[in-house]
Design an enzyme around this catalytic site. Structure first.
Site, PDB file in Angstrom:
ATOM      1  N   ASN A   1      -3.827  -1.982 -10.331  1.00 45.50           N
ATOM      2  CA  ASN A   1      -5.168  -1.520  -9.972  1.00 45.50           C
ATOM      3  C   ASN A   1      -5.627  -0.366 -10.868  1.00 45.50           C
ATOM      4  O   ASN A   1      -4.995   0.694 -10.897  1.00 45.50           O
ATOM      5  CB  ASN A   1      -5.149  -1.075  -8.503  1.00 45.50           C
ATOM      6  CG  ASN A   1      -6.518  -1.140  -7.854  1.00 45.50           C
ATOM      7  OD1 ASN A   1      -7.484  -1.580  -8.469  1.00 45.50           O
ATOM      8  ND2 ASN A   1      -6.586  -0.711  -6.599  1.00 45.50           N
TER       9      ASN A   1
ATOM     10  N   HIS B   1      -5.444  -3.156   8.805  1.00 45.50           N
ATOM     11  CA  HIS B   1      -5.925  -1.775   8.763  1.00 45.50           C
ATOM     12  C   HIS B   1      -7.065  -1.542   9.766  1.00 45.50           C
ATOM     13  O   HIS B   1      -7.904  -2.419   9.961  1.00 45.50           O
ATOM     14  CB  HIS B   1      -6.495  -1.450   7.385  1.00 45.50           C
ATOM     15  CG  HIS B   1      -5.491  -1.506   6.275  1.00 45.50           C
ATOM     16  ND1 HIS B   1      -5.806  -1.198   4.974  1.00 45.50           N
ATOM     17  CD2 HIS B   1      -4.175  -1.809   6.274  1.00 45.50           C
ATOM     18  CE1 HIS B   1      -4.719  -1.331   4.216  1.00 45.50           C
ATOM     19  NE2 HIS B   1      -3.727  -1.710   4.984  1.00 45.50           N
TER      20      HIS B   1
ATOM     21  N   TYR C   1      -8.188   9.433   2.332  1.00 45.51           N
ATOM     22  CA  TYR C   1      -7.574   8.164   1.959  1.00 45.51           C
ATOM     23  C   TYR C   1      -7.619   7.186   3.143  1.00 45.51           C
ATOM     24  O   TYR C   1      -7.297   7.549   4.273  1.00 45.51           O
ATOM     25  CB  TYR C   1      -6.096   8.342   1.525  1.00 45.51           C
ATOM     26  CG  TYR C   1      -5.439   6.994   1.496  1.00 45.51           C
ATOM     27  CD1 TYR C   1      -5.723   6.113   0.451  1.00 45.51           C
ATOM     28  CD2 TYR C   1      -4.664   6.534   2.555  1.00 45.51           C
ATOM     29  CE1 TYR C   1      -5.226   4.821   0.464  1.00 45.51           C
ATOM     30  CE2 TYR C   1      -4.164   5.248   2.569  1.00 45.51           C
ATOM     31  CZ  TYR C   1      -4.451   4.398   1.523  1.00 45.51           C
ATOM     32  OH  TYR C   1      -3.987   3.118   1.538  1.00 45.51           O
TER      33      TYR C   1
ATOM     34  N   ASP D   1      -0.443   5.831   7.058  1.00 43.22           N
ATOM     35  CA  ASP D   1      -0.121   6.042   5.639  1.00 43.22           C
ATOM     36  C   ASP D   1      -0.605   7.433   5.211  1.00 43.22           C
ATOM     37  O   ASP D   1      -1.806   7.722   5.274  1.00 43.22           O
ATOM     38  CB  ASP D   1      -0.838   4.959   4.813  1.00 43.22           C
ATOM     39  CG  ASP D   1      -0.412   4.932   3.360  1.00 43.22           C
ATOM     40  OD1 ASP D   1       0.234   5.893   2.899  1.00 43.22           O
ATOM     41  OD2 ASP D   1      -0.744   3.946   2.675  1.00 43.22           O
TER      42      ASP D   1
ATOM     43  N   HIS E   1      -0.018   8.553   2.122  1.00 40.47           N
ATOM     44  CA  HIS E   1      -0.332   8.382   0.695  1.00 40.47           C
ATOM     45  C   HIS E   1       0.271   9.463  -0.194  1.00 40.47           C
ATOM     46  O   HIS E   1      -0.394   9.987  -1.095  1.00 40.47           O
ATOM     47  CB  HIS E   1      -1.849   8.273   0.497  1.00 40.47           C
ATOM     48  CG  HIS E   1      -2.233   7.102  -0.354  1.00 40.47           C
ATOM     49  ND1 HIS E   1      -2.945   7.229  -1.518  1.00 40.47           N
ATOM     50  CD2 HIS E   1      -1.985   5.782  -0.221  1.00 40.47           C
ATOM     51  CE1 HIS E   1      -3.130   6.027  -2.055  1.00 40.47           C
ATOM     52  NE2 HIS E   1      -2.548   5.129  -1.289  1.00 40.47           N
TER      53      HIS E   1
ATOM     54  N   GLU F   1       5.670   1.467  -2.310  1.00 44.29           N
ATOM     55  CA  GLU F   1       4.642   0.622  -2.931  1.00 44.29           C
ATOM     56  C   GLU F   1       4.439   0.940  -4.409  1.00 44.29           C
ATOM     57  O   GLU F   1       3.945   0.083  -5.146  1.00 44.29           O
ATOM     58  CB  GLU F   1       3.318   0.719  -2.164  1.00 44.29           C
ATOM     59  CG  GLU F   1       2.655   2.067  -2.215  1.00 44.29           C
ATOM     60  CD  GLU F   1       1.408   2.154  -1.349  1.00 44.29           C
ATOM     61  OE1 GLU F   1       1.452   1.700  -0.199  1.00 44.29           O
ATOM     62  OE2 GLU F   1       0.393   2.680  -1.833  1.00 44.29           O
TER      63      GLU F   1
ATOM     64  N   ARG G   1       9.028  -0.811   0.687  1.00 42.77           N
ATOM     65  CA  ARG G   1       7.699  -1.430   0.579  1.00 42.77           C
ATOM     66  C   ARG G   1       7.355  -1.926  -0.822  1.00 42.77           C
ATOM     67  O   ARG G   1       6.190  -2.002  -1.196  1.00 42.77           O
ATOM     68  CB  ARG G   1       6.651  -0.396   1.014  1.00 42.77           C
ATOM     69  CG  ARG G   1       6.863   0.065   2.409  1.00 42.77           C
ATOM     70  CD  ARG G   1       5.664   0.127   3.277  1.00 42.77           C
ATOM     71  NE  ARG G   1       4.395   0.314   2.651  1.00 42.77           N
ATOM     72  CZ  ARG G   1       3.468  -0.643   2.583  1.00 42.77           C
ATOM     73  NH1 ARG G   1       3.675  -1.827   3.082  1.00 42.77           N
ATOM     74  NH2 ARG G   1       2.303  -0.380   2.017  1.00 42.77           N
TER      75      ARG G   1
ATOM     76  N   HIS H   1       4.292  -4.362   0.100  1.00 46.61           N
ATOM     77  CA  HIS H   1       2.915  -3.868  -0.017  1.00 46.61           C
ATOM     78  C   HIS H   1       1.963  -5.068  -0.111  1.00 46.61           C
ATOM     79  O   HIS H   1       2.227  -6.000  -0.853  1.00 46.61           O
ATOM     80  CB  HIS H   1       2.869  -3.058  -1.318  1.00 46.61           C
ATOM     81  CG  HIS H   1       1.655  -2.231  -1.490  1.00 46.61           C
ATOM     82  ND1 HIS H   1       1.181  -1.869  -2.742  1.00 46.61           N
ATOM     83  CD2 HIS H   1       0.818  -1.655  -0.613  1.00 46.61           C
ATOM     84  CE1 HIS H   1       0.116  -1.118  -2.605  1.00 46.61           C
ATOM     85  NE2 HIS H   1      -0.125  -0.964  -1.334  1.00 46.61           N
TER      86      HIS H   1
ATOM     87  N   ASP I   1      -5.405  -5.371  -3.847  1.00 48.65           N
ATOM     88  CA  ASP I   1      -5.124  -5.373  -5.292  1.00 48.65           C
ATOM     89  C   ASP I   1      -3.857  -6.152  -5.637  1.00 48.65           C
ATOM     90  O   ASP I   1      -3.539  -6.335  -6.815  1.00 48.65           O
ATOM     91  CB  ASP I   1      -5.105  -3.954  -5.894  1.00 48.65           C
ATOM     92  CG  ASP I   1      -4.336  -2.936  -5.078  1.00 48.65           C
ATOM     93  OD1 ASP I   1      -4.778  -2.597  -3.965  1.00 48.65           O
ATOM     94  OD2 ASP I   1      -3.297  -2.468  -5.564  1.00 48.65           O
TER      95      ASP I   1
END
Ligand code: KDG
Ligand code: MG
Length: 404
Positions: free
Chosen positions: A39, A124, A161, A212, A214, A264, A285, A314, A318
């Site tokens: 991505n 989500h 996020y 998450d 992040h 991820e 992940r 993950h 994307d």
């Protein structure tokens, strides 16, 4: 050799969002599909594939999947990293696709066959405020989801996020330069545990809740958070600390029983090794595309199995529907699989990559078509050109660049 690799095409296109798609064609006309999307860095991986990998593949036996993997990985002095490993991942899944099509078997069958009837997913939900978040959680539960990721706005922050101003969250912005977002960990730490508790009260004990962070917290902040959310019984707390620093999770582990997930942005088994072997996490992940394809992720998940860690690949938008299929085939055949993220796709992405895999009532199926079970509509890709998109960059309130 009548069935040798003859053509390697790399297509960068934007059916709803940017994807790097690989088509490997054999001399006897079998086409294998791979996804090599990174991505916001699509053109780098496309160049790596076109300029450095495609010439190495032509003439090779596509059935020597492990040998080609080792050649592309060990045969290069400058190895690892997201671009290299996504390129190898794309090749690897295309070769498994070819093997499946040649033998008439779905890839999960080649991996040892199914060990489960359905693949549990999580989706989500987000909201700038609690009522909006609860509405989305209710929608997910009504869809049949048993597990939901919850992300909330934070008072005082205009960007967070996982929370979008649009009905669908897509972090990569279509602009020549990345958007800049503001972030303040302390405001988040003060606010999030209360929101999570309210979501738990609302949905009851049966729904698995995930969150998450992040990669944004220090080790100590992460430990505080993991401890504070214990009464809400999270299914997992994801990416609480920076991914480069496995030791950061030790403090979190020492202070809390909240299950931890990370990986991820990992690209190889060596990125995961310490976390898995020292049981610092509960879920690994790695994405099939970003960690070297089915062949390499299978090894990561096998290492995890030895140490009681579950696989939870993950699965954002994307990761293209091609790589997503690879993820589902591997999940179907992996005993220590835990859960599969399903973020969903723009309609155009579903149209560009017609797929046998399904999402229904909160559960995923890889489908029984030969290979990965994904096709590609080349005309549709040609009609939707790549346009640059960037993930945002984050700054603390004093202007310091921080992890996005
Ligand atoms: O490209 C970045 C996204 O894949 C990432 O932000 C999504 O963290 C993510 C998740 O858990 O889906
Ligand atoms: Mg994440």
């Amino acid at each position: 050799m009548t069935d040798a690799i003859q053509g390697v095409d790399v297509i960068v296109a934007s059916p709803g969002r940017n994807y790097v798609t690989l088509r490997i064609t054999t001399a006897d006309g079998i086409v294998g599909l791979g996804d090599a999307t990174v991505n916001g860095r699509e053109l780098s991986v496309a160049s790596y594939l076109r300029d450095h990998i495609a010439p190495l593949l032509v003439g090779r036996d596509p059935g020597r999947i492990e040998d080609i993997w080792q050649y592309l990985y060990r045969g290069v002095y400058w190895r690892r990293g997201p671009i290299t490993m996504a390129a190898i991942g794309g090749v690897d899944m295309a070769l498994w696709d070819i093997l499946g099509k040649r033998t008439g078997q779905p890839v999960y069958q080649l991996l040892g066959g199914r060990v489960r009837d359905r693949i549990t997913s999580y989706r989500h939900a987000f909201g700038w405020d609690l009522p909006a978040l609860l509405d989305q959680v209710d929608e997910r539960v009504a869809e049949g989801c048993t597990h939901v990721r919850v992300q909330t706005g934070v008072p005082g922050l205009t960007t967070v996020y996982g929370v979008s101003k649009d009905p669908v969250y897509e972090p990569a912005g279509r602009a020549p330069l990345p958007a800049e977002e503001g972030w303040d960990s302390e405001s988040y730490l003060r606010y999030f545990p209360g929101v999570l508790a309210a979501v738990r009260d609302h949905v009851g004990e049966q729904v698995g809740l995930l969150h998450d962070s992040h990669h944004r917290l220090t080790s100590n902040q992460a430990a505080r958070l993991a401890k504070a959310v214990e009464p809400s019984n999270l299914f997992w707390l994801e990416d609480v600390t920076p991914a480069e620093d496995p030791e950061a999770l030790r403090l979190v582990r020492q202070h809390s029983t909240t299950p931890l997930a990370i990986g991820e942005v990992f690209n190889t088994i060596w990125d995961c090794q310490q976390l898995i072997e020292q049981r610092l996490i509960d879920y690994i992940r790695t994405a099939i595309v970003h960690a070297g394809g089915i062949s390499h992720c299978r090894k990561i998940f096998a290492l995890a199995e030895v140490h009681g860690v579950l696989a939870a690949p993950h699965g954002p938008s994307d990761v293209s529907p091609v790589a997503y299929a690879a993820s589902l085939h591997l999940a179907a055949a992996t005993h220590n699989f835990g859960i599969q993220e399903y973020m969903g796709y723009p309609d155009l992405a579903h149209e560009a990559f017609p797929h046998a895999w399904t999402f229904e009532n909160g559960a995923l199926q890889p489908g029984d078509a030969a290979g990965l079970g994904v096709d590609v509509d080349l005309d549709l890709l040609a009609a939707h050109e790549y346009s640059p998109a960037y993930l945002p960059v984050a700054r603390r309130l004093d202007g310091t660049v921080t992890d996005w």
